[in-house]
Design a protein around this motif. Sequence first.
Motif, short mmCIF file in Angstrom:
data_model
loop_
_atom_site.label_atom_id
_atom_site.label_comp_id
_atom_site.label_asym_id
_atom_site.label_seq_id
_atom_site.Cartn_x
_atom_site.Cartn_y
_atom_site.Cartn_z
N ALA A 1 0.84 -1.21 0.00
CA ALA A 1 0.00 0.00 0.00
C ALA A 1 0.87 1.25 0.00
CB ALA A 1 -0.94 0.00 1.21
N ALA A 2 1.95 1.23 -0.80
CA ALA A 2 2.84 2.39 -0.86
C ALA A 2 2.12 3.62 -1.40
CB ALA A 2 4.06 2.07 -1.71
N LEU A 3 1.11 3.41 -2.25
CA LEU A 3 0.32 4.52 -2.79
C LEU A 3 -1.09 4.41 -2.23
CD1 LEU A 3 -0.03 6.91 -4.73
CD2 LEU A 3 -0.68 5.26 -6.48
N ARG A 4 -1.52 5.47 -1.55
CA ARG A 4 -2.87 5.48 -1.00
C ARG A 4 -3.55 6.79 -1.30
NH1 ARG A 4 -2.19 2.62 4.96
NH2 ARG A 4 -2.32 0.49 4.24
N LYS A 5 -4.86 6.72 -1.45
CA LYS A 5 -5.67 7.87 -1.84
C LYS A 5 -5.95 8.78 -0.65
CE LYS A 5 -10.27 8.76 -3.75
NZ LYS A 5 -11.53 8.11 -4.13
N VAL A 6 -6.08 10.07 -0.93
CA VAL A 6 -6.56 11.04 0.06
C VAL A 6 -8.03 11.29 -0.24
CG1 VAL A 6 -6.29 13.36 1.01
CG2 VAL A 6 -4.28 12.11 0.18
N ALA A 7 -8.90 10.93 0.66
CA ALA A 7 -10.33 11.06 0.42
C ALA A 7 -10.76 12.52 0.42
CB ALA A 7 -11.11 10.29 1.49
N ALA A 8 -11.66 12.86 -0.47
CA ALA A 8 -12.30 14.18 -0.42
C ALA A 8 -13.16 14.26 0.84
CB ALA A 8 -13.15 14.39 -1.66
N SER A 9 -13.35 15.46 1.34
CA SER A 9 -14.14 15.61 2.56
C SER A 9 -15.55 15.03 2.39
CB SER A 9 -14.24 17.09 2.94
OG SER A 9 -14.96 17.25 4.14
N GLY A 10 -15.91 14.11 3.25
CA GLY A 10 -17.22 13.50 3.22
C GLY A 10 -17.41 12.45 2.15
N GLU A 11 -16.35 12.07 1.46
CA GLU A 11 -16.47 11.14 0.33
C GLU A 11 -17.10 9.80 0.74
OE1 GLU A 11 -13.30 8.63 -2.40
OE2 GLU A 11 -12.84 10.72 -1.92
N ASP A 12 -16.87 9.37 1.97
CA ASP A 12 -17.32 8.04 2.40
C ASP A 12 -18.56 8.09 3.31
OD1 ASP A 12 -14.91 6.53 1.28
OD2 ASP A 12 -13.96 8.02 2.58
N THR A 13 -19.16 9.26 3.44
CA THR A 13 -20.27 9.40 4.38
C THR A 13 -21.39 8.41 4.10
OG1 THR A 13 -19.77 11.76 4.63
CG2 THR A 13 -21.94 11.00 5.37
N GLU A 14 -21.83 8.36 2.86
CA GLU A 14 -22.96 7.50 2.51
C GLU A 14 -22.63 6.01 2.72
OE1 GLU A 14 -25.89 6.53 -1.30
OE2 GLU A 14 -24.73 8.40 -1.23
N ASP A 15 -21.43 5.61 2.29
CA ASP A 15 -21.04 4.21 2.40
C ASP A 15 -20.92 3.80 3.88
OD1 ASP A 15 -20.99 3.88 -0.29
OD2 ASP A 15 -18.82 4.15 -0.50
N VAL A 16 -20.27 4.64 4.67
CA VAL A 16 -20.01 4.29 6.06
C VAL A 16 -21.28 4.34 6.91
CG1 VAL A 16 -18.79 4.95 8.17
CG2 VAL A 16 -17.59 4.97 5.97
N LEU A 17 -22.03 5.43 6.80
CA LEU A 17 -23.22 5.58 7.64
C LEU A 17 -24.42 4.84 7.07
CD1 LEU A 17 -23.02 9.31 8.78
CD2 LEU A 17 -22.03 7.27 9.81
N GLY A 18 -24.41 4.59 5.75
CA GLY A 18 -25.52 3.87 5.16
C GLY A 18 -25.54 2.42 5.57
#
Length: 371
Positions: A354-371
């Motif tokens: 995992a040498a390359l990892r993404k920086v999430a946009a603010s709130g990008e995962d809200t729906e997936d995580v809370l849904g």
Amino acid sequence: MLPLDDLTVLDFSTLLPGPLASLFLAEAGAHVIRIERPGGEDLRRFPPRFGETSAPYAVLNRGKASVEIDLKAGDALARLTSLIAGADILIEQFRPGVMERLGFGFEALTRINPRLIYCSISGYGQSGPRAGEAGHDINYQAIGGLLGQSLKRGEPPPLPPPLVADIAGGTMPALLNILLALRQRERSGKGCHLDIAMSDAMPTFAWYGLAQGQTSGRYPEGGEGLLTGASPRYGLYATADGWFLAVGALEPKFWQIFCDTIGLEPELRDDRTDPQATRTAIAAILAGQSAAHWRDQLEPRDCCCTVVRTLDEALADPHQTARGLFDAQAEEPGGRRLVSTPLPLAPVFRDKMAALRKVAASGEDTEDVLG
């Protein structure tokens, strides 16, 4: 397998100490979910920009999910309850009492999840006369006596470049205590509340002065300690081209090699007689040649003498690159990449896949995580 790949971390913190702690946990395998206010946390707006986000934010928060939620909203706790119930670690960095007022204090959340390890990082801790006081790294170093170890009365003070209180007083103690709490939870089955005060760690760095003062009856002032200016064997010396040589030749064998190499007069080598005279003579010799000259002359002699590197030189240093310190990269939503914050994790615990990892946009995962 990574040591923490079965753990979930909820990171309510902002800026540096908490996010750096959760970055360590993420790099060791933990699933880290950033809880951010609507619009994202303050660090996302810090310059310089890195594509669609902030470079300071990106180097601290790669590989973490981002959930946006207004913690002041009446349904905030209800929306996060299932997430809290399944979490192992929570990190928060508000002033004492803020999480309680929002309904997210330790007592409230431990009723939802008795196994939750709840880590609070603050300037002065959760209790004591200064608990509610604002501060920054320099304030915590000042009150803990650390700055006083290197400042000389009446002389222009240098600003210390490392954020010692934030990282060594906030991030590192938080990590240490979280790991201790995980070990304790294995035995008791219960979580706990960790009270991490950045100012608490500052006297730790003054350990030598504390020992000296209690035995001699006089605490060293700025410039009087062995490692803060009293010894010509330990310090920074200017070179002919305006740069600096870091000398740490404390032990006799290193001191002898150093003196032989620069040609210090024999009568000045016993630096206990007149330390200032020895220092003045060394300064004059070293100021007569360039940093490159002393790098060629002293570094191969293995006598604890090193020309100071700039940050870009450190990035290209063969030893640093061989250790893999700068292998980790962060990728912002637009696809641009930069070197992530180097972490002193032992190589065995680094996720090389995992040498390359993404920086999430603010709130990008809200729906997936809370849904």
